[in-house]
Design a protein around this motif. Sequence first.
Motif: not given
Length: 191
Positions: A124-136
């Motif tokens: 969940e934390e990994y997901r949160y970090d990813c979506v803050q920076r990139m469009v997925v």
Amino acid sequence: MAYTWDNRVAFVVRFLYDIDNNGYLDARDFQCLALRSCVLEGKGDCSAARLQKYQHVMLSLWEEIAQLADFDKDGMISVDEFKTAVKNSCVGKKYDEFPQAMKAFIESNFKMIDINADGVIGVEEYRYDCVQRMVVDDIKVIDDAFNSLLNDDDRKVGGLTLSRYQELFAQFLSEQNENCQAKHLFGPLEL
């Protein structure tokens, strides 16, 4: 192609350090990183003591990066200058051999991602970090990237511990192999 060493290092500049997105690094980026780190670790709170700690870490990181990478001494570090510095100081090296300020940044970055402060970056934390920076547009892509990072010990604890994150971050910068295990450390990269 998205996971070449050049692209991974450019990603670090663009998405981790170049906070104002102007295409180069300067002291202001690291002042902003200090504030961001303080607010994120404090979950909105920005105590003077924590801010001072992060200002020290980020100023030290900027000074070290500038010393290693600002070859023309103009107070700005281009992506190419940063790549050259990483190649000189990180390629082929383990985490323990990295410059001290970079190690401090890696540790503070872990703390920002570890939202619940349990010492493990979970999915969940990994997901949160990813979506803050990139469009997925598909959560499965993020989850697959996270799962590709995990070894058996990681799965037992439910994610990435600080020591494992440090190891993977070092691989991300030091291994020039396009297929290194750490290639998904920051999510599914684009060109």
